[in-house]
Design a protein around this motif. Structure first.
Motif, PDB file in Angstrom:
ATOM      1  N   ALA A  86       0.864  -1.132   0.046  1.00  0.00           N
ATOM      2  CA  ALA A  86      -0.142  -0.045   0.005  1.00  0.00           C
ATOM      3  C   ALA A  86       0.676   1.139   0.028  1.00  0.00           C
ATOM      4  CB  ALA A  86      -0.939   0.110   1.374  1.00  0.00           C
ATOM      5  N   VAL A  88       0.341   4.868   1.434  1.00  0.00           N
ATOM      6  CA  VAL A  88      -0.620   5.556   2.373  1.00  0.00           C
ATOM      7  C   VAL A  88      -0.243   7.285   1.992  1.00  0.00           C
ATOM      8  CG1 VAL A  88      -1.593   5.901   4.604  1.00  0.00           C
ATOM      9  CG2 VAL A  88      -0.811   3.711   3.925  1.00  0.00           C
ATOM     10  N   SER A  89      -1.241   7.932   1.642  1.00  0.00           N
ATOM     11  CA  SER A  89      -0.734   9.411   1.409  1.00  0.00           C
ATOM     12  C   SER A  89      -0.554   9.992   2.865  1.00  0.00           C
ATOM     13  CB  SER A  89      -2.041   9.863   0.651  1.00  0.00           C
ATOM     14  OG  SER A  89      -3.026   9.803   1.597  1.00  0.00           O
ATOM     15  N   PRO A  90       0.030  11.211   2.720  1.00  0.00           N
ATOM     16  CA  PRO A  90       0.355  11.805   4.165  1.00  0.00           C
ATOM     17  C   PRO A  90      -0.863  12.271   4.851  1.00  0.00           C
ATOM     18  CG  PRO A  90       1.423  12.767   2.136  1.00  0.00           C
ATOM     19  CD  PRO A  90       0.638  11.986   1.567  1.00  0.00           C
ATOM     20  N   GLY A  91      -0.941  11.921   6.091  1.00  0.00           N
ATOM     21  CA  GLY A  91      -1.718  12.472   6.871  1.00  0.00           C
ATOM     22  C   GLY A  91      -1.213  13.865   7.535  1.00  0.00           C
ATOM     23  N   ILE A  99       3.832   0.581   2.543  1.00  0.00           N
ATOM     24  CA  ILE A  99       3.832  -0.617   3.544  1.00  0.00           C
ATOM     25  C   ILE A  99       4.369  -1.608   2.529  1.00  0.00           C
ATOM     26  CG2 ILE A  99       2.247  -2.335   4.728  1.00  0.00           C
ATOM     27  CD1 ILE A  99       0.529   0.347   5.365  1.00  0.00           C
TER      28      ILE A  99
ATOM     29  N   ARG B 278      -9.249   6.135   8.458  1.00  0.00           N
ATOM     30  CA  ARG B 278      -8.858   7.804   8.515  1.00  0.00           C
ATOM     31  C   ARG B 278      -9.835   8.329   7.462  1.00  0.00           C
ATOM     32  NH1 ARG B 278      -4.358  10.650   6.248  1.00  0.00           N
ATOM     33  NH2 ARG B 278      -3.432   8.777   5.988  1.00  0.00           N
ATOM     34  N   HIS B 293      -8.936   6.068   4.270  1.00  0.00           N
ATOM     35  CA  HIS B 293      -7.818   5.572   4.323  1.00  0.00           C
ATOM     36  C   HIS B 293      -7.594   4.728   5.534  1.00  0.00           C
ATOM     37  CE1 HIS B 293      -5.895   8.233   1.386  1.00  0.00           C
ATOM     38  NE2 HIS B 293      -6.360   9.278   2.089  1.00  0.00           N
ATOM     39  N   PHE B 294      -7.213   3.437   5.092  1.00  0.00           N
ATOM     40  CA  PHE B 294      -6.811   2.193   6.131  1.00  0.00           C
ATOM     41  C   PHE B 294      -5.831   2.592   6.840  1.00  0.00           C
ATOM     42  CE2 PHE B 294      -3.532  -0.622   5.665  1.00  0.00           C
ATOM     43  CZ  PHE B 294      -2.729  -0.143   4.598  1.00  0.00           C
ATOM     44  N   LEU B 296      -2.925   0.757   9.005  1.00  0.00           N
ATOM     45  CA  LEU B 296      -2.263  -0.356   9.332  1.00  0.00           C
ATOM     46  C   LEU B 296      -2.371  -0.937  10.863  1.00  0.00           C
ATOM     47  CD1 LEU B 296      -0.326  -2.662   8.181  1.00  0.00           C
ATOM     48  CD2 LEU B 296       1.554  -1.432   8.862  1.00  0.00           C
TER      49      LEU B 296
END
Lengths: 474, 395, 109
Positions: A86, A88-91, A99, B278, B293-294, B296
């Protein structure tokens, strides 16, 4: 772990990007599921093998130079046997989180920029018997010869519409295998149309020379190369025993009454390639449909930046065009990332990109002609379909049952909602092998554009992970 | 002008489509307006559990008096009867399995919680039985040796969220309900003693349409608009494994950890239990279009709980983690009923919408058509948020 | 049957493993797919409905080539893509069984 530029895929695009990024002062990490760099075009033999004269043909020369340069650069971090599950885009942070599933569990990589260069895979074509053991992707057959030094069968038959099958057949013959034939769906004159422009021939001389030499050797070995013919059925109880082929008339219709059977234990399918866009989708990158150039392909700007800020794309997922274009696009993408991170000036990368851009433009022209001529045509694909054939091989959803689902649920107008009701795309390959057909079929049945049908939602993990491994950290 | 429809239902999820079915079965003219595709929201994305025992979140996370808990148990009994007849009612397979459920504990402290729960449930006549660890493993040999006790409810199980709503749609269509997809409602107004609902028929062209109706039922879940009902979107995570041979016929829940675990008729294991995801931000506010958004940590936490309870899960592969959006209220209870300030405007949203969805729909149908329901829905009435409306000004 | 190319190719160490209980020799660096094809095996697994399936893409995307692998020293077997898994000494490989098969078989350490 942290990096400036995470490159997903160690093929030509990834290697070129790594070199360019590293030269611009970026900390570069390349992640690939295979054991070594090179991608599918240069699937390397394992390190325990010594192979003399590996891929000596001129056509591989540029890619091999790139491979040597990239392999020798110690500043590039390589992560092999690693699948990105995956992006994951910035939070709260500025970084992307990748990942990654390795051999011993999961790890995370933080990256300021991500470049997706996952390449492509052989386009699956649906016909009766296409799931029989012994039916293989031509690219898969070729990888055995290139990498594992194995002739993966006894008697091969190649069917399709892409010239690559000539190369694979030739490599099999050279390696001591028997080839029963190479069958093209197009007419001979259509394939020869490629030769019409002398400029095209001159500029792509190596490729023509490779194909020409292959045809010569196949002819010498007594391998029949036929045109206007197609596979209609793979036969065998549990294992492939023969293939039924039929002529295609001038109007494009398969002459199903004048079929013939050809004995073979391996059937190589070679109708072109699909872009591996699933990670790009998952990251929210916008894609468009192009049936001839990879199915769903990504959109990008002049720096190969996708529609998601911070994520770039290069190579086959931007439209199937081969290794040379991929490498150049990777290079341009890395320059774009480097300038956006401030490690080099925009003027500098503009200058560095002039020549690569020019070359891409030229090569793309050839690639476009090639994909156009290699495309089997919607009519052929439609004619090969049959109700009892699996649309989704993993969940064993037949074309017939999918059509019934559509009839019973007229409100279903997207691939995603069709997936929920039919289970097509819910299996272990996560829709990679049915997405193209589902999209095409639905668009045709509903009379709308493929872009309206849309793609399956791509989820974590990009490829299934054992829960045991997922609970472990590397 | 005479209104075209008796009821306009906003939202093509489970509650909306089930209401449309029950309403038209009672003779009402109904239209359903769905802004996307039927069943694409929480109704199709949830894990499909049928849990009738008092949930972990009800007994642990909120201070609720016994009478309220008893009210929930009463509703559960009603839902059990409802589910037992749903296959015959819908004349189609909805993947229904009611082979029982186990809510497990891993320590004596947790077992005390189970016991407290058992008393309330028993007093209201819900069939539940306490098993110690050994007895639980005898009934369910796949359970871990760590399981201290389990509360067995023979009626629990699961149904298939992918099939249930489409089944209601198919039957409702036969009865003449109009389903309009790709219809984004932009205004609901009261004029001449009826409701006027305006919607964009095609978001690309901005083609506007209007319908007139006696009543409006807003079931748009996290997407409910127009009134000051405090419905908040929450991102949730669900996990599905590859298919495998029949392993567990039961729905498994945990009394103190977020876990729901079961095997579908297709052979996949569905693992959920309320782990967060999220929500995506678009220009400062959450985006209801994009799936959350998942996280982990959520996936890992959820799978860890599953492996602790059923060790065999560890050897399976995770096929997909998906996230969905659901709507919750501050008191975690659903909102069902007529809005006091807007006669003829009903809402139905939030709170265990799958297990209770069909039952809520049947009760809402009674409420809309007769003004009262056979099981009182008062504790769920939007009237409990009336103070908010007067405070914020009526919309 | 498939065969290993010997011209211009030198392979190093030989490893021993078992395929469906039978002892088999392989070379270090080979994929399970290579070993199985060289052994004349074409059916790698059975689908949930019992249909035979074999290797297709040889690049880790199609999941058609899954076989059951038990690693030396482990108590459980796992499904692995034969094209992506390199051979290790002492592996026990099972082919031709249903994908529904949970790792119920117990192995001695």
């Amino acid at each position: 772990m942290k990096t400036d530029l995470a490159i997903i895929g160690a093929g030509p695009a990834g290697m070129a990007a790594a070199l360019a990024g590293q030269e611009c002062g970026l900390h570069v990490t390349v992640i690939d599921e295979q054991a070594k760099p090179g991608g599918q075009i240069l699937r390397q033999p394992p390190k325990q093998f010594t192979v003399t004269g590996w891929l000596e043909d001129r056509v591989y020369r540029e890619a091999k130079t790139l491979l040597n340069q990239a392999s020798e650069k110690s500043a590039i971090i390589w992560q092999f046997h690693s699948a990105v599950s995956a992006i994951v885009s910035p939070g709260v942070h500025d970084n992307f989180t990748l990942i990654i599933a390795g051999q011993n569990g999961i790890r995370e990589l933080l990256a300021k920029r991500v470049l997706i260069t996952p390449g492509c895979f052989d386009m699956p074509v649906l016909f009766p018997g296409c799931n029989l053991p012994g039916v293989m992707a031509s690219g898969g057959i070729q990888a055995f010869v290139k990498c594992q030094q194995l002739v993966p069968g006894e008697r091969f038959l190649f069917v399709g519409s892409h010239p690559l099958q000539l190369i694979v057949a030739d490599q099999i013959v050279k390696a001591g295998g028997k080839v029963a034939g190479v069958i093209f769906a197009q007419s001979r004159s259509r394939m020869l149309a490629l030769l019409k422009s002398p400029f095209t021939v001159l500029r792509n001389f190596d490729k023509f020379a490779q194909v020409g030499a292959a045809i010569g050797r196949l002819y010498k070995a007594g391998v029949p190369i036929t045109f206007n013919q197609t596979i209609v059925r793979a036969n065998g109880e549990d294992i492939l025993q023969s293939a039924t082929v039929a002529p295609i008339a001038n109007d494009g219709l398969i002459q199903k009454t004048s079929t013939s059977d050809i004995k073979c234990d391996r059937l190589g399918i070679c109708f072109g390639f699909l872009a591996a866009t699933e990670l790009a989708w998952q990251a929210g990158v916008e894609c468009i449909w192009d049936a001839k150039r990879g199915g769903w392909i990504t959109i990008h700007d002049e720096w190969m930046r996708s529609t998601v800020p911070g994520i770039s794309v290069a190579g086959e997922i931007t439209a199937i065009a081969g290794a040379d274009v991929a490498a150049l696009e990777g290079q341009i993408a890395a320059y774009g990332c480097a300038s956006s991170l401030g490690s080099v000036s925009l003027q500098q990368v503009e200058k560095l990109s002039v020549l690569p851009r020019l070359k891409v433009k030229r090569l793309r022209r050839f690639a476009r002609i090639l994909t156009e001529l290699s495309w089997p045509g919607a009519s052929l694909l439609d004619q090969l379909e049959s109700d009892s054939v699996n649309l989704c091989k993993c969940e064993e959803v037949t074309i017939g049952s999918f059509f019934r689902m559509m009839q019973l649920n007229p409100h279903i107008t997207t691939a995603n909602s069709a997936k929920l009701l039919s289970r097509a795309g819910m299996g272990l390959c996560q829709g990679r092998y049915c997405q193209y057909s589902v999209t095409r079929l639905m668009a045709r049945q509903l009379g709308v554009s493929e872009n309206k049908i849309g793609a399956f939602t791509s989820r974590f993990p990009a490829k299934a992970i054992a829960i045991h491994d997922l609970l472990k950290c590397e | 002008m005479k209104p075209t429809y008796d009821v306009a239902v906003i939202g093509g999820g489970l509650i909306g489509c089930a209401c449309a079915y029950y309403l038209s079965k009672s003779g009402a003219q109904v239209v359903v307006l769905e802004r996307g595709q039927i069943n694409q929201g929480a109704s199709g994305q949830n894990a499909g559990s049928l849990h009738f025992q008092l949930e972990q979140r009800l007994i642990q996370n909120i201070e609720m008096d016994v009478r309220e808990l008893e009210f929930h148990v009463g509703l559960a009994k009603l839902a059990i009867t409802h589910w037992r007849s749903i296959g015959a009612e819908l004349k189609t397979d909805v993947g229904l399995s009611m082979h029982g459920g186990l809510m497990v504990s891993e320590s004596p402290v947790e077992t005390e919680l189970l016991e407290r729960k058992l008393q309330i449930e028993r007093s209201q006549g819900l069939m539940v039985e306490m098993l110690d660890g050994r007895e639980a493993r005898k009934l369910a040999p796949f359970l871990s040796d760590n399981i201290h006790a389990a509360l067995h409810c023979p009626d629990e199980g699961h149904s298939n969220p992918r099939l249930l709503t489409p089944a209601f749609v198919a039957r409702a269509t036969e009865l003449g309900v109009h389903f309009i997809t790709g219809a984004r409602v932009s205004a609901v107004q009261r004029a001449n003693q009826q409701w006027q609902v305006t919607f964009e028929a095609d978001t690309n062209t901005g083609n506007r349409k209007q319908i007139h109706c006696e009543n409006v039922l807003n079931t748009a879940g996290a997407w409910a608009v127009n009134l000051h009902i405090p419905l908040y979107p929450v991102g949730l995570t669900m996990n599905v494994t590859e298919k495998t041979a029949p392993l567990m016929p039961f729905l498994i829940q945990h009394v103190a950890r977020k876990l729901s675990l079961k095997q579908t008729e297709d052979g996949n294991l569905l693992i959920g239990g309320g782990w967060g995801a999220r929500l995506q931000q678009r220009s400062g506010s959450w985006s209801s279009n994009a799936s959350p958004h998942f996280k982990l940590e959520s996936v890992r936490g959820n799978l860890r709980a599953a492996v602790d309870v059923v060790p065999a899960v560890e050897s399976l592969r995770l096929l997909r983690t998906w996230t969905g959006t659901t709507a919750i209220t501050p008191d975690l209870l659903p909102v069902l009923g007529e809005v006091p300030q807007a006669p003829g405007f009903f809402v139905a949203s939030g709170g265990s919408g799958f297990t209770y969805g069909p039952t809520y729909a049947a009760l809402m149908t009674e409420l809309i058509l007769t003004g009262t329901s056979s099981y009182p829905l008062d504790p769920f009435s939007p009237a409990r948020f009336s103070s908010l409306n007067s405070f914020m000004g009526q919309n | 049957m498939a065969h290993r190319i010997t011209k211009n190719v030198e392979r190093e160490t030989k490893l021993e493993l078992t395929v469906n209980g039978k002892p088999v020799c392989a070379y270090a660096g080979e994929s399970l797919a290579t070993v199985l094809l060289a052994e004349g095996i074409t059916i790698f697994n059975l689908t949930h409905s019992g249909k035979p399936r074999g290797l297709y893409c040889n690049m880790g995307t199609c999941f058609e080539c899954q076989v059951k692998v038990h690693y030396l020293g482990s108590t459980q077997a796992r499904w692995r893509r034969a094209c992506m898994q390199t051979v290790q000494a002492g592996m026990q490989i099972t082919t031709g069984i249903s994908l529904s098969n949970l790792q119920s078989d117990q192995y001695e350490d």
